[in-house]
Each structure stands twice: as structure tokens, then as C-alpha cells.
Design an enzyme around this catalytic site. Sequence first.
Site, PDB file in Angstrom:
ATOM      1  N   ASP A  12      34.828  37.065  52.080  1.00 46.07           N
ATOM      2  CA  ASP A  12      35.837  37.734  51.252  1.00 46.07           C
ATOM      3  C   ASP A  12      36.178  39.059  51.918  1.00 46.07           C
ATOM      4  OD1 ASP A  12      37.438  38.417  48.927  1.00 46.07           O
ATOM      5  OD2 ASP A  12      35.807  39.716  48.265  1.00 46.07           O
ATOM      6  N   SER A  13      37.205  39.718  51.405  1.00 50.65           N
ATOM      7  CA  SER A  13      37.552  41.051  51.907  1.00 50.65           C
ATOM      8  C   SER A  13      36.470  42.066  51.577  1.00 50.65           C
ATOM      9  CB  SER A  13      38.869  41.513  51.274  1.00 50.65           C
ATOM     10  OG  SER A  13      38.691  41.644  49.873  1.00 50.65           O
ATOM     11  N   TYR A  44      42.474  43.853  51.175  1.00 49.36           N
ATOM     12  CA  TYR A  44      43.402  43.063  51.995  1.00 49.36           C
ATOM     13  C   TYR A  44      44.785  42.956  51.326  1.00 49.36           C
ATOM     14  CZ  TYR A  44      39.717  40.908  54.985  1.00 49.36           C
ATOM     15  OH  TYR A  44      38.714  40.650  55.878  1.00 49.36           O
ATOM     16  N   GLY A  45      44.785  42.929  50.011  1.00 46.94           N
ATOM     17  CA  GLY A  45      45.965  42.485  49.259  1.00 46.94           C
ATOM     18  C   GLY A  45      47.171  43.392  49.322  1.00 46.94           C
ATOM     19  N   CYS A  75      38.345  34.313  48.753  1.00 42.51           N
ATOM     20  CA  CYS A  75      39.330  35.390  48.629  1.00 42.51           C
ATOM     21  C   CYS A  75      40.697  34.736  48.439  1.00 42.51           C
ATOM     22  CB  CYS A  75      39.318  36.223  49.911  1.00 42.51           C
ATOM     23  SG  CYS A  75      40.546  37.539  49.963  1.00 42.51           S
ATOM     24  N   ASN A  76      41.322  34.975  47.314  1.00 40.68           N
ATOM     25  CA  ASN A  76      42.641  34.383  47.058  1.00 40.68           C
ATOM     26  C   ASN A  76      43.671  34.866  48.076  1.00 40.68           C
ATOM     27  OD1 ASN A  76      42.691  33.003  44.112  1.00 40.68           O
ATOM     28  ND2 ASN A  76      41.267  34.716  44.110  1.00 40.68           N
ATOM     29  N   THR A  77      43.572  36.137  48.446  1.00 41.41           N
ATOM     30  CA  THR A  77      44.557  36.715  49.359  1.00 41.41           C
ATOM     31  C   THR A  77      44.447  36.078  50.746  1.00 41.41           C
ATOM     32  OG1 THR A  77      44.341  38.781  48.131  1.00 41.41           O
ATOM     33  CG2 THR A  77      45.399  38.911  50.285  1.00 41.41           C
ATOM     34  N   GLU A 153      34.939  47.636  44.473  1.00 41.57           N
ATOM     35  CA  GLU A 153      34.202  47.961  45.708  1.00 41.57           C
ATOM     36  C   GLU A 153      33.366  49.238  45.533  1.00 41.57           C
ATOM     37  OE1 GLU A 153      34.134  46.480  49.008  1.00 41.57           O
ATOM     38  OE2 GLU A 153      34.921  44.739  47.929  1.00 41.57           O
ATOM     39  N   CYS A 184      42.166  36.969  41.627  1.00 41.62           N
ATOM     40  CA  CYS A 184      41.494  37.690  42.717  1.00 41.62           C
ATOM     41  C   CYS A 184      40.007  37.636  42.402  1.00 41.62           C
ATOM     42  CB  CYS A 184      41.996  39.138  42.759  1.00 41.62           C
ATOM     43  SG  CYS A 184      40.991  40.222  43.808  1.00 41.62           S
ATOM     44  N   THR A 185      39.209  37.362  43.414  1.00 39.83           N
ATOM     45  CA  THR A 185      37.784  37.116  43.151  1.00 39.83           C
ATOM     46  C   THR A 185      37.014  38.382  42.777  1.00 39.83           C
ATOM     47  OG1 THR A 185      37.312  37.262  45.534  1.00 39.83           O
ATOM     48  CG2 THR A 185      37.730  35.067  44.617  1.00 39.83           C
TER      49      THR A 185
HETATM   50  N1  DGL Z   1      38.888  39.209  46.553  1.00 37.23           N
HETATM   51  C1  DGL Z   1      40.196  39.271  47.162  1.00 37.23           C
HETATM   52  C2  DGL Z   1      41.102  38.229  46.504  1.00 37.23           C
HETATM   53  O1  DGL Z   1      40.599  37.291  45.920  1.00 37.23           O
HETATM   54  C3  DGL Z   1      40.683  40.666  47.106  1.00 37.23           C
HETATM   55  C4  DGL Z   1      41.734  40.957  48.136  1.00 37.23           C
HETATM   56  C5  DGL Z   1      41.808  42.392  48.510  1.00 37.23           C
HETATM   57  O2  DGL Z   1      40.902  42.844  49.198  1.00 37.23           O
HETATM   58  O3  DGL Z   1      42.805  43.028  48.149  1.00 37.23           O
HETATM   59  O4  DGL Z   1      42.305  38.290  46.568  1.00 37.23           O
END
Ligand code: DGL
Length: 255
Positions: A12-13, A44-45, A75-77, A153, A184-185
Site C-alpha cells: 500500500d502507499s 499517493y491519491g 491500495c485502491n489508488t 499515517e 481507500c484502505t
Molecule cells: N490506501 C490508499 C488507497 O486505498 C491510499 C492512497 C493514498 O496514499 O492517497 O487508496
Amino acid sequence: MTEKTDYIGVFDSGVGGISVLRELIACMPNERFLYFGDSANAPYGTKPKEQIRQLALNNAKLLMDYNVKAIVVACNTATAMAIDLLRQTYPDTIIIGIEPAIKPAVRQFPQGTLAIMATPATLQGEKLQRLMALHPHDRLLKIPAPGMVELVEAGLSDSAQMDDFLHNLLDPYVGKLDGLVLGCTHYPFAVRSIRRVLGDKTVLFDGGAGTARETRRRLAEKDLLSDGKGEVRILNSSADSSILQLCNTLLTEDL
Ligand code: DGL
């Protein structure tokens, strides 16, 4: 070709994918998981697509260097921006992505009012448009939540700061939503704060459990499930050593 290990790599991010890791462990307690969180580069998003794709590639390469038998993009993004690229790059490896739980939400409330809360990149991505076209719904609102990942975070998932953030974002929707998709996770960790703001009536949907079931199905199909002793190993790109403590807290706390 190097022999694959029996690790399932998960990335994940940052710390958000731990919400998926929890579901993976519950679904497959005999597996060994190697989790990589890219907290040094989170979020990341709000980054451009090409940058997210490069970061996703770097993360997959890191896990492939451990010869994992499968990769779960928690990570969805990263899934929205890069899953095709990852599958093209590693065609011999099982790569599972996560997608927002729109299908179960639409099924449960075909006539109701729904919203999906996610990062700007996920909400703008073609993948979400395709998913929404597959499960059409007249009242599915999009709520971008830039800034929320940073709070998770920082270990502030259940805090006055998160309450303030969510009041600003969600107050206009209080009493109006039948279901809210957590796209988003990172967001499942803020569930207490979401409840304080939205109340108990809105049903929350999250894609973690479905992703875990899909991972098990894909491994079973290739006869790759383990029956050994389960293990979890956590790596993170952040130089801040407290991040591993946060990961362990998120992995074990009651939600
Ligand atoms: N956990 C990431 C997701 O599911 C977060 C993305 C991010 O870091 O913005 O989208």
C-alpha cells in the site's frame, strides 16, 4: 527462474493496507504475509497518474525480489492507476487488486442514496467509471477526501483532528446517506470517527474482505495455498521507526 517462496506480498502507499492485511489473515491464517507500506511516499491519491504508476512498479519489484508467490495491491489508488501495468510486467505472478465495494452497496440499496469516499485519483480514474457503469445507480455521490490519509499515517485515525476533518467533509450528508463506500484502505481505521460524525444508520462498505476471498480463490485455483504456520512480516519505506509500531497497533486493535 528463481523458486517462489510461500510469501504473499501485500503493498500500500502506507499503513492503510493493514486493513486489508487483517482480512487476509482472518481468511487465510496459515499463510505467510510480507507487507510493504510506502509511507515515505504517502499519500499517493493526490499525485499524478504517472508517478503513482512508477511507485506501484517500485513496490511490486521490491516484493518480487522476495520471490513472493502472489501480490495483493492493498491500495485502491494504486489498483486504479497501475494494476494493468503490474500484470503486464509480471505475467507469471498472481496479482490481485482492491476495488471499492460499490457492487454490494448498490445491491443492498438499489433505490437509496449512496456515496463513495476515496482519494481524488481513485475517483477520477477510468476503473471507477467502469465499475459504476457495471453497477448503475441513480444516486451515487462522489466524496473526495484529500488529507484523510495523512491523518491515518500520523496515527490520528480516532482523534479530535479526524473528527474535525470529517465534520467539514461529511456534515452536509448527515442523515442523507443509506450507504457509504470506503474507497481507500486507510479509511476503515477511522470508522469510530466516521460513526461519531455520520451516526449509526449509514451502512459502511469496504472492499477488504472481498479482496481476501478473491486472493484465497485465486491461490486455491493454482493449488498455492499453504497449510503451514502463519506469519506476518512488515516493512516500510519511512525512516521514522515509530511507523512499525503504528502498523502493529493497526494490525491488532479492535475496530
Ligand atoms: N490506501 C490508499 C488507497 O486505498 C491510499 C492512497 C493514498 O496514499 O492517497 O487508496
